[in-house]
Motif scaffolding. Structure first.
Motif, PDB file in Angstrom:
ATOM      1  N   GLU A 266       0.785  -1.229   0.000  1.00  0.00           N
ATOM      2  CA  GLU A 266       0.000   0.000   0.000  1.00  0.00           C
ATOM      3  C   GLU A 266       0.820   1.283   0.000  1.00  0.00           C
ATOM      4  N   ASP A 267       2.043   1.261   0.507  1.00  0.00           N
ATOM      5  CA  ASP A 267       2.748   2.522   0.716  1.00  0.00           C
ATOM      6  C   ASP A 267       3.544   3.006  -0.499  1.00  0.00           C
ATOM      7  N   LEU A 268       3.379   2.383  -1.641  1.00  0.00           N
ATOM      8  CA  LEU A 268       4.034   2.866  -2.863  1.00  0.00           C
ATOM      9  C   LEU A 268       3.136   3.885  -3.563  1.00  0.00           C
ATOM     10  N   GLY A 269       3.738   4.697  -4.428  1.00  0.00           N
ATOM     11  CA  GLY A 269       2.981   5.710  -5.161  1.00  0.00           C
ATOM     12  C   GLY A 269       2.050   5.097  -6.196  1.00  0.00           C
ATOM     13  N   PRO A 270       1.167   5.932  -6.792  1.00  0.00           N
ATOM     14  CA  PRO A 270       0.127   5.410  -7.695  1.00  0.00           C
ATOM     15  C   PRO A 270       0.653   4.728  -8.952  1.00  0.00           C
ATOM     16  N   GLU A 271       1.870   5.073  -9.409  1.00  0.00           N
ATOM     17  CA  GLU A 271       2.432   4.392 -10.577  1.00  0.00           C
ATOM     18  C   GLU A 271       3.799   3.782 -10.267  1.00  0.00           C
ATOM     19  N   ALA A 272       4.121   3.676  -8.985  1.00  0.00           N
ATOM     20  CA  ALA A 272       5.416   3.147  -8.567  1.00  0.00           C
ATOM     21  C   ALA A 272       5.377   1.624  -8.490  1.00  0.00           C
ATOM     22  N   TYR A 273       6.569   1.022  -8.564  1.00  0.00           N
ATOM     23  CA  TYR A 273       6.689  -0.421  -8.422  1.00  0.00           C
ATOM     24  C   TYR A 273       8.099  -0.748  -7.921  1.00  0.00           C
ATOM     25  N   ASP A 274       8.253  -1.909  -7.353  1.00  0.00           N
ATOM     26  CA  ASP A 274       9.549  -2.499  -7.054  1.00  0.00           C
ATOM     27  C   ASP A 274       9.650  -3.812  -7.817  1.00  0.00           C
ATOM     28  N   LEU A 275      10.836  -4.105  -8.330  1.00  0.00           N
ATOM     29  CA  LEU A 275      11.071  -5.340  -9.073  1.00  0.00           C
ATOM     30  C   LEU A 275      12.332  -5.999  -8.520  1.00  0.00           C
ATOM     31  N   ARG A 276      12.202  -7.266  -8.128  1.00  0.00           N
ATOM     32  CA  ARG A 276      13.347  -8.027  -7.654  1.00  0.00           C
ATOM     33  C   ARG A 276      13.415  -9.341  -8.430  1.00  0.00           C
ATOM     34  N   VAL A 277      14.610  -9.638  -8.955  1.00  0.00           N
ATOM     35  CA  VAL A 277      14.842 -10.917  -9.631  1.00  0.00           C
ATOM     36  C   VAL A 277      15.961 -11.631  -8.896  1.00  0.00           C
ATOM     37  N   THR A 278      15.649 -12.793  -8.325  1.00  0.00           N
ATOM     38  CA  THR A 278      16.643 -13.643  -7.671  1.00  0.00           C
ATOM     39  C   THR A 278      16.670 -14.983  -8.393  1.00  0.00           C
ATOM     40  N   ALA A 279      17.488 -15.887  -7.937  1.00  0.00           N
ATOM     41  CA  ALA A 279      17.548 -17.210  -8.559  1.00  0.00           C
ATOM     42  C   ALA A 279      16.271 -18.005  -8.301  1.00  0.00           C
ATOM     43  N   GLN A 280      15.491 -17.616  -7.288  1.00  0.00           N
ATOM     44  CA  GLN A 280      14.314 -18.386  -6.906  1.00  0.00           C
ATOM     45  C   GLN A 280      12.988 -17.793  -7.385  1.00  0.00           C
ATOM     46  N   GLU A 281      12.962 -16.458  -7.601  1.00  0.00           N
ATOM     47  CA  GLU A 281      11.674 -15.862  -7.964  1.00  0.00           C
ATOM     48  C   GLU A 281      11.853 -14.477  -8.575  1.00  0.00           C
ATOM     49  N   ILE A 282      10.809 -14.094  -9.257  1.00  0.00           N
ATOM     50  CA  ILE A 282      10.673 -12.716  -9.753  1.00  0.00           C
ATOM     51  C   ILE A 282       9.522 -12.109  -8.976  1.00  0.00           C
ATOM     52  N   THR A 283       9.794 -10.974  -8.303  1.00  0.00           N
ATOM     53  CA  THR A 283       8.755 -10.340  -7.497  1.00  0.00           C
ATOM     54  C   THR A 283       8.520  -8.912  -7.979  1.00  0.00           C
ATOM     55  N   ILE A 284       7.263  -8.610  -8.267  1.00  0.00           N
ATOM     56  CA  ILE A 284       6.870  -7.239  -8.600  1.00  0.00           C
ATOM     57  C   ILE A 284       5.906  -6.771  -7.523  1.00  0.00           C
ATOM     58  N   THR A 285       6.231  -5.636  -6.917  1.00  0.00           N
ATOM     59  CA  THR A 285       5.426  -5.097  -5.823  1.00  0.00           C
ATOM     60  C   THR A 285       4.871  -3.742  -6.240  1.00  0.00           C
ATOM     61  N   ALA A 286       3.576  -3.510  -5.967  1.00  0.00           N
ATOM     62  CA  ALA A 286       2.948  -2.240  -6.324  1.00  0.00           C
ATOM     63  C   ALA A 286       1.713  -2.022  -5.466  1.00  0.00           C
ATOM     64  N   ALA A 287       1.298  -0.768  -5.380  1.00  0.00           N
ATOM     65  CA  ALA A 287       0.101  -0.428  -4.602  1.00  0.00           C
ATOM     66  C   ALA A 287      -1.143  -0.389  -5.474  1.00  0.00           C
ATOM     67  N   THR A 288      -0.968  -0.240  -6.776  1.00  0.00           N
ATOM     68  CA  THR A 288      -2.099  -0.069  -7.691  1.00  0.00           C
ATOM     69  C   THR A 288      -1.905  -0.934  -8.928  1.00  0.00           C
ATOM     70  N   PRO A 289      -2.997  -1.195  -9.672  1.00  0.00           N
ATOM     71  CA  PRO A 289      -2.837  -1.901 -10.946  1.00  0.00           C
ATOM     72  C   PRO A 289      -1.895  -1.181 -11.908  1.00  0.00           C
ATOM     73  N   ALA A 290      -1.901   0.157 -11.896  1.00  0.00           N
ATOM     74  CA  ALA A 290      -0.999   0.901 -12.781  1.00  0.00           C
ATOM     75  C   ALA A 290       0.458   0.617 -12.431  1.00  0.00           C
ATOM     76  N   GLY A 291       0.790   0.672 -11.136  1.00  0.00           N
ATOM     77  CA  GLY A 291       2.150   0.369 -10.724  1.00  0.00           C
ATOM     78  C   GLY A 291       2.548  -1.045 -11.081  1.00  0.00           C
ATOM     79  N   MET A 292       1.646  -1.992 -10.881  1.00  0.00           N
ATOM     80  CA  MET A 292       1.933  -3.381 -11.247  1.00  0.00           C
ATOM     81  C   MET A 292       2.156  -3.515 -12.744  1.00  0.00           C
ATOM     82  N   PHE A 293       1.351  -2.819 -13.513  1.00  0.00           N
ATOM     83  CA  PHE A 293       1.486  -2.873 -14.969  1.00  0.00           C
ATOM     84  C   PHE A 293       2.875  -2.386 -15.402  1.00  0.00           C
ATOM     85  N   TYR A 294       3.345  -1.294 -14.786  1.00  0.00           N
ATOM     86  CA  TYR A 294       4.654  -0.773 -15.185  1.00  0.00           C
ATOM     87  C   TYR A 294       5.791  -1.680 -14.722  1.00  0.00           C
ATOM     88  N   GLY A 295       5.621  -2.349 -13.598  1.00  0.00           N
ATOM     89  CA  GLY A 295       6.614  -3.343 -13.203  1.00  0.00           C
ATOM     90  C   GLY A 295       6.692  -4.472 -14.216  1.00  0.00           C
TER      91      GLY A 295
END
Length: 863
Positions: A266-295
């Motif tokens: 919830e605490d990310l901005g309306p179009e913000a996202y975080d993206l992490r790629v490790t050997a085990q998983e790809i994680t995209i974190t966002a507060a909104t569908p727009a942020g998820m879309f950009y991730g």
């Protein structure tokens, strides 16, 4: 006896009538002549002709048909976007301007019958200069006097390319130039070749980006684990990856093990996202569908450029840690489909492109003088008349040809429109990709298509005795005798804003547009009502306008009709919970300073949440600071600068490069180099690359902190006068659009804020090299196959002869250079340039994409 004579007389009448019918039919038929074999060419004879700002050019007609072109009984029509000086025409014809860009050629009494092989030269003087092939006339067609409703297309115009660059006869005057491989080589030398592993792997540049040593092997068996809020985004990601693997990835709400995880935070901005790629998983974190879309889009650009080329079993995803959000909320592309139409499929491709590079606003220019492109069901004439261009002199069944669209009404791109269903599909497609569509209904100028369509409606209903219905949507005063010419040379293209019927029309159109958005489930916050380029002289001799001026004491001149109009349009929108958007003129007001007319920000509208696209910063035109003045005054401004963001401008000043150049030349470096909050800083050259005087920006208004908060975004614009096909659309957009995407999304770069000029330039050169490598080695190869592939422009090769060898380079490293030494043009199978060429003679070089498309051929001679 009398009966016999009477029968003979009747027989004589029958035979005579039949012979007369045959004769009249023969007279009414056009001569046997194949118009396609009347060949047309055009050449520029001399710029700066007679030491004036004008040029001499020649149209040559050559009869390649076996039949003769008669001395009389015909006219030829064509389109030409310039003004021909009266009295300057040479040749046995008259050449008359009709309206807009339509001209007519008529044989004079001294015109000689043209037999096979005969030719006619028609020379004339035109204002301005002609510097590239876009300046050529186009769309020639023949009309016989005996069949005046039928136009017969001639052969396409052959533009004669000068054999050599034209020298300047007057210092500083514009001249024709040709591709100079040596000049390109020197320009490209400053671009360093950077190894792909050393390039950032997400584009546009994220706010925070770090590569790790880990990597993730992605296959079609890897599931997407997502919060239910992001099921629509998971569905889209699964479909995107299916284009790579040939199989759709499963998505579900929970699961363990290796996966792509879409997480809500919830605490990310309306179009913000975080993206992490490790050997085990790809994680995209966002507060909104727009942020998820950009991730998700960042994940796609993280994939190898060739991922869309073939169906793969697995893809290696490099390890990264990314935190990101956009610089501007409004990241727009303006697409003009009025001048030349683009089919729905091509609009989908543009939306795919915008989505990949995180552009979120499609400004849709749907009508203009030359076309109305969206169906409004209760007013069918808008598309029945306004969406079709064909031969006509009265616009009663269709609009006249423009921009070379020719005499036939079924010719794309002159004719065409989106049905209600088409438009709703476009809105849904955009909605699913987090793109808002701003519809533009251009008024009160640039409105000829709507005006003529409503004239036809008026005539039809008046003939049926329905006067009240006929007048309901009428857009002009039928008794108006005002004399004017628009910038595009129309004399009947401005709506009469004093008529109540105009507002009936606008309300109906607005309500129909709103209904389409509601049916699509797409957001609608504003409608763009144009407002640009209304010429002097409009409304002056309109009885309806004069009556309104006399009745309302607030009005002092015809100029006040402008504010009257946009005040009423604004009220129409406010009643529907929409705000008004327009071109810069909507925010301007005429005033007098020391007896001279000036434009200032209009204080009356400043608190009305009106958004304006400001394009005019033409260097030397006096309005270089207009965007900043309006933002400082309180208007919401979208930077749409002609010097950097007009994608219809030619890439460079060489003769064979298509596009306009009245405002600038715009290559990919122009939008990349743009500094939104201080574009004066690195604007050092005029459009012809001449140094600007240091006084250029002295006294120009700077952007204040208050004004900076009113810069809502940035926009790239593709006007379509020269965009005659989907391929040309992609050529003009790409790779320029990638520079726009970087500047609209990425943080302010170091070189833009560095105050030391020398350090700033050094930082810029590093950034430009990195950007050029990203395009040539990652993004353009991706676009060879993504969404069916895009036909972006391939830059010409730079080449120079040094020490008996030919050295070559390219603006965008990573593109393949191929060459020949046998006089033939390079093909996809020609030798690849890897090191300086030692063969002597003529060396031809050409850039190629991965799909085998080739760019322009350049030649150097190694003696």
């Amino acid at each position: 006896m009398f009966l016999f004579l009477n029968q003979q007389f009747k027989l004589f009448l029958v035979v005579s009538a039949a012979m007369l019918c045959i004769t009249l039919t023969a007279w009414s038929q056009a001569p046997a002549f194949n118009a396609k074999n009347l060949l047309v060419s055009w050449e520029v004879n001399e710029n700066n002709y007679q030491n004036k700002a004008q040029f001499l050019s020649t149209i040559t007609l050559n009869n390649g048909a076996s039949e003769a072109l008669p001395a009389t009984g015909w006219k030829i029509y064509f389109n030409f976007n310039r003004s021909i000086i009266p009295g300057s025409v040479r040749g046995a014809v008259t050449l008359q301007h009709l309206n807009g860009d339509l001209f007519q050629i008529t044989p004079r009494a001294d015109f000689k019958r043209m037999t096979k092989g005969a030719s006619l030269r028609i020379s004339f003087i035109t204002t301005g200069a002609a510097l590239n092939l876009t300046d050529a006339p186009s769309g020639f067609y023949l009309v016989w006097d005996k069949t005046p409703q039928k136009g017969l297309a001639l052969s396409p115009v052959k533009v004669k390319v000068p054999a050599a660059a034209q020298p300047s006869t007057t210092p500083g005057s514009p001249v024709i130039t040709l591709v100079k491989p040596g000049v390109l080589y020197q320009q490209n030398k400053i671009i360093q070749d950077i190894a792909p592993d050393n390039l950032p792997k997400i584009f546009p540049t994220p706010v925070s980006y770090r590569e790790t040593s880990a990597s993730f092997t992605l296959t079609s068996d890897i599931p997407i684990i997502t919060a239910t809020d992001y099921y629509p985004e998971a569905e889209m990601l699964a479909e995107d990856l299916a284009a790579i693997f040939g199989k759709k990835i499963e998505f579900k709400s929970n699961g363990s093990g290796k996966a792509i995880r879409l997480v809500k935070k919830e605490d990310l901005g309306p179009e913000a996202y975080d993206l992490r790629v490790t050997a085990q998983e790809i994680t995209i974190t966002a507060a909104t569908p727009a942020g998820m879309f950009y991730g998700m889009q960042s994940l796609k650009t993280l994939l190898p450029a060739n991922a869309w080329e073939l169906k793969l079993k697995s893809v290696n995803v490099p390890g990264v840690e990314v935190s990101d959000y956009p610089r501007f909320d409004h990241r727009a592309v303006m697409l003009d489909v009025a001048r030349n139409f683009q089919p729905k499929k091509q609009v989908f491709k543009l939306l795919d492109l915008m989505a990949l590079y995180k552009l979120n606003v499609l400004h849709f220019h749907l009508n203009d003088d030359e076309g109305w492109r969206v169906e409004i069901v209760p007013i069918p004439e808008l598309t029945e008349i306004g969406a079709k261009r064909a031969h006509t002199l009265d616009s009663r069944t269709n609009l006249p040809p423009s921009y070379g669209s020719g005499p036939e009404g079924n010719n794309a791109p002159g004719s065409g429109f989106y049905t209600r269903s088409d438009f709703i599909q476009i809105l849904k497609y955009a909605r699913d990709r987090n793109i808002k569509v701003i519809p533009e209904i251009e008024t009160p100028g640039h409105a000829r298509a709507a005006i003529k369509a409503m004239d036809v409606r008026y005539a039809r209903l008046m003939a049926a005795g329905k006067k009240e219905d006929a007048e309901r949507y009428l857009l002009r005063d039928v008794n108006d005798k005002s004399d004017y010419r628009s910038v595009q040379n129309w004399n009947d293209n401005v709506i009469n804003v004093a008529m109540p019927s105009v507002y009936n029309f606008l309300e109906k159109v607005v309500d129909e547009v709103r209904d389409m958005y509601q049916e699509a489930g797409a957001p609608l916050q504003t409608i763009h009502f144009g407002g640009d380029e209304v010429p002097a002289g409009v409304w002056v001799k309109s009885p309806v306008v004069q009556k309104l001026l006399q009745e309302d004491e607030r009005f002092t001149s015809v100029d006040d009709m402008w504010y009257y109009y946009f005040r009423k349009v604004n009220e129409i929108l406010k009643l529907r919970n929409l705000y008004l958007s327009g071109w810069e003129e909507v925010a301007m007001r005429k005033t007098e300073i020391e007896g001279q007319k000036h434009y200032i920000p209009n204080p009356d509208f400043v608190n009305e949440n009106i958004h304006v696209d400001v394009w005019n910063n033409v260097l030397g035109g006096g309005s270089e600071d207009l965007a900043y003045r309006l933002a400082n005054a309180g208007y919401k401004v979208v930077l749409s600068n002609v010097t950097h963001q007009y994608f219809d401008m030619a890439y460079d000043k060489t003769f064979e490069e298509p596009g306009f150049y009245w405002g600038s030349f715009v290559d990919v470096d122009k939008p990349f180099k743009f500094i939104p909050y201080n574009y004066y800083k690195n604007t050092t050259k005029d459009k012809f690359s001449n140094p600007l005087p240091k006084s250029m920006f002295v006294g120009k208004e700077r952007l204040t902190d208050f004004g900076k908060n009113n810069i809502v975004g940035i926009q790239g614009l593709l006007w379509s006068e020269t965009v005659i096909s989907p391929e040309r659309m992609e050529y003009m957009l790409l790779p320029k659009l990638l520079g726009l995407a970087e500047r609209a999304w990425a943080p302010d770069p170091d070189w833009a804020i560095e105050k030391d000029t020398t350090k700033s330039e050094a930082l810029y050169q590093q950034a430009w090299s990195r950007f050029a490598n990203i395009l040539g080695k990652r993004e353009l190869p991706r676009l060879d196959y993504f969404s069916g592939g895009y036909q972006y422009r391939l830059p010409p090769v730079g080449a120079v002869v040094q020490n008996g060898q030919v050295s070559a380079n390219i603006q965008l490293p990573g593109l393949t250079i191929r060459y020949t030494t046998d006089g033939t043009d390079p093909t996809f199978r020609s030798r690849i340039y890897r090191e300086p060429i030692t063969e002597t003679g003529t060396v031809k070089l050409r850039a190629f994409s991965r799909t085998g498309r080739g760019g322009k051929v350049v030649s150097v001679i190694n003696q």
